[in-house]
Motif scaffolding. Structure first.
Motif, mmCIF file in Angstrom:
data_model
loop_
_atom_site.group_PDB
_atom_site.id
_atom_site.type_symbol
_atom_site.label_atom_id
_atom_site.label_comp_id
_atom_site.label_asym_id
_atom_site.label_seq_id
_atom_site.Cartn_x
_atom_site.Cartn_y
_atom_site.Cartn_z
ATOM 1 N N UNK A 25 -7.270 -3.201 -3.005
ATOM 2 C CA UNK A 25 -6.948 -4.239 -2.049
ATOM 3 C C UNK A 25 -8.529 -4.009 -1.485
ATOM 4 N N UNK A 26 -9.699 -4.283 -1.946
ATOM 5 C CA UNK A 26 -10.430 -4.506 -0.836
ATOM 6 C C UNK A 26 -10.139 -5.801 -0.034
ATOM 7 N N UNK A 27 -10.249 -6.873 -0.834
ATOM 8 C CA UNK A 27 -10.596 -8.047 0.217
ATOM 9 C C UNK A 27 -9.372 -8.387 1.756
ATOM 10 N N UNK A 28 -7.901 -7.663 0.714
ATOM 11 C CA UNK A 28 -6.831 -7.999 1.756
ATOM 12 C C UNK A 28 -7.370 -6.501 2.995
ATOM 13 N N UNK A 29 -7.856 -5.480 2.820
ATOM 14 C CA UNK A 29 -8.246 -4.320 3.777
ATOM 15 C C UNK A 29 -9.419 -5.134 4.636
ATOM 16 N N UNK A 30 -9.898 -5.390 4.271
ATOM 17 C CA UNK A 30 -11.303 -6.522 4.909
ATOM 18 C C UNK A 30 -10.617 -7.600 5.664
ATOM 19 N N UNK A 60 6.729 6.047 9.326
ATOM 20 C CA UNK A 60 7.865 7.713 8.599
ATOM 21 C C UNK A 60 8.427 6.731 7.537
ATOM 22 N N UNK A 61 8.479 5.004 7.484
ATOM 23 C CA UNK A 61 9.382 4.285 6.890
ATOM 24 C C UNK A 61 8.040 3.960 5.528
ATOM 25 N N UNK A 62 6.587 4.135 5.835
ATOM 26 C CA UNK A 62 5.836 3.589 5.023
ATOM 27 C C UNK A 62 5.110 5.580 4.032
ATOM 28 N N UNK A 63 5.671 6.896 5.014
ATOM 29 C CA UNK A 63 5.643 7.451 4.262
ATOM 30 C C UNK A 63 6.702 7.602 3.541
ATOM 31 N N UNK A 113 0.852 -1.458 0.081
ATOM 32 C CA UNK A 113 -0.205 -0.346 -0.276
ATOM 33 C C UNK A 113 0.720 0.996 0.256
ATOM 34 N N UNK A 114 1.587 1.389 0.704
ATOM 35 C CA UNK A 114 2.848 2.590 0.742
ATOM 36 C C UNK A 114 3.343 2.851 -0.485
ATOM 37 N N UNK A 115 3.532 1.556 -1.303
ATOM 38 C CA UNK A 115 4.012 2.175 -2.875
ATOM 39 C C UNK A 115 3.306 3.049 -3.851
ATOM 40 N N UNK A 116 1.574 2.534 -3.097
ATOM 41 C CA UNK A 116 0.821 2.939 -4.426
ATOM 42 C C UNK A 116 0.182 4.096 -4.027
ATOM 43 N N UNK A 117 -0.014 4.474 -2.264
ATOM 44 C CA UNK A 117 -0.480 5.832 -1.711
ATOM 45 C C UNK A 117 -0.602 7.079 -2.808
ATOM 46 N N UNK A 118 -1.358 7.850 -2.533
ATOM 47 C CA UNK A 118 -1.469 8.809 -2.758
ATOM 48 C C UNK A 118 -1.472 10.014 -1.869
ATOM 49 N N UNK A 119 -1.796 11.286 -2.830
ATOM 50 C CA UNK A 119 -1.322 12.317 -1.233
ATOM 51 C C UNK A 119 -2.672 12.000 0.148
ATOM 52 N N UNK A 120 -3.814 11.969 -0.527
ATOM 53 C CA UNK A 120 -4.597 11.929 0.016
ATOM 54 C C UNK A 120 -4.847 11.026 1.333
ATOM 55 N N UNK A 121 -4.055 9.445 0.411
ATOM 56 C CA UNK A 121 -3.626 7.962 1.235
ATOM 57 C C UNK A 121 -2.963 8.485 2.716
ATOM 58 N N UNK A 136 -5.149 0.117 9.905
ATOM 59 C CA UNK A 136 -6.410 0.579 8.515
ATOM 60 C C UNK A 136 -5.791 1.288 7.784
ATOM 61 N N UNK A 137 -5.582 2.460 8.246
ATOM 62 C CA UNK A 137 -4.998 3.118 6.967
ATOM 63 C C UNK A 137 -3.228 2.787 6.863
ATOM 64 N N UNK A 138 -2.800 2.693 7.068
ATOM 65 C CA UNK A 138 -2.001 1.380 6.703
ATOM 66 C C UNK A 138 -1.933 0.853 5.025
ATOM 67 N N UNK A 139 -3.028 -0.204 5.785
ATOM 68 C CA UNK A 139 -3.418 -0.878 4.627
ATOM 69 C C UNK A 139 -4.280 -0.913 3.691
#
Length: 236
Positions: A143-148, A183-186, A96-104, A135-138
């Motif tokens: 990937x809705x099934x994974x998040x669920x 920090x690593x996620x961002x 998720x960290x690789x594809x997160x947009x600014x809002x994420x 939950x915000x990290x994933x």
């Protein structure tokens, strides 16, 4: 697009779930359905639907003719829940960290800041914010099934997280670990996110093993939910 109102069963599900997670309904306490339905202002039908869903999710158990009750904490359940978290959550957050947009990214920062601001003297607020942060990290990436799956495991883990945070100093350690993960996620350092989150989950489980050793792990004595039989009146 209009938003459909939540059903009575959905509302009851959320209320009872939070009461279980906050230990307002403690382990092995009977669910008095008539009283609870009256308190919530609903009939027993939507309440029973909600209780059945909670049983499917592992937050309630039932016994024939005895009704529903909250299962006790157990090392067996903790091992299973945290093992599944280790298999799913670190990799999901790393992706998720690789594809997160600014809002994420902003949502992840906000979740961390909300956890920092929460009243850590109130375990209910702390564990709810902890769940929201994880939950915000994933969530980014769709990937809705994974998040669920992560959300369901977070809910199952929540009573154990509450137990883990009881000793002094655990909140401060969790804060440092969360900050490092964020920090690593961002920075989109997926390998580091995977490593730090795995270590975070494992260290929590390690502490829980010691804590749960102090709780008897034998089969629980089921509460008797049946009404006592009425005594026959003796003839005058």
């Amino acid at each position: 697009m209009s938003i459909l109102p939540r059903s009575l069963s959905d509302q009851a599900f959320e209320v009872v779930r939070e009461r279980i997670l906050s230990t307002q309904i403690p382990p092995l306490a009977p669910i008095r359905q008539e009283l609870l339905a009256e308190e919530l202002g609903i009939s027993k039908i939507p309440l029973r639907e909600a209780l059945s869903r909670l049983e499917e999710q592992g937050l309630l158990s039932s016994h024939p003719n005895r009704g529903f009750f909250v299962p006790p904490l157990s090392s067996t359940e903790a091992e299973e829940v945290f093992a599944l978290r280790l298999k799913i959550e670190p990799e999901a957050a790393a992706q998720a960290c690789l594809v997160a947009c600014d809002a994420g990214q902003e949502a992840a920062r906000a979740a961390f800041e909300a956890w920092e601001r929460s009243d850590h003297a109130d375990p209910n607020a702390s564990v709810r914010c902890n769940r929201a942060f994880h939950l915000a990290l994933v969530t980014p990436g769709g990937r809705q099934i994974t998040a669920q799956l992560v959300e369901r495991l977070q809910v199952l883990a929540e009573r154990y997280v509450r137990k883990h945070l009881e000793p002094a100093g655990r909140e401060a350690r969790a804060a440092n670990e969360h900050l490092g993960i964020l920090q690593s996620w961002l920075q989109r350092d997926a390998a580091r996110v995977d490593q730090l989150l795995s270590t975070h989950i494992l260290s929590t489980l390690h502490d829980l093993r010691a804590q749960l050793e102090q709780i008897p792990q034998t089969g629980p004595t089921l509460p008797d939910f049946r009404r006592a039989p009425r005594r026959r009146r003796e003839p005058a």
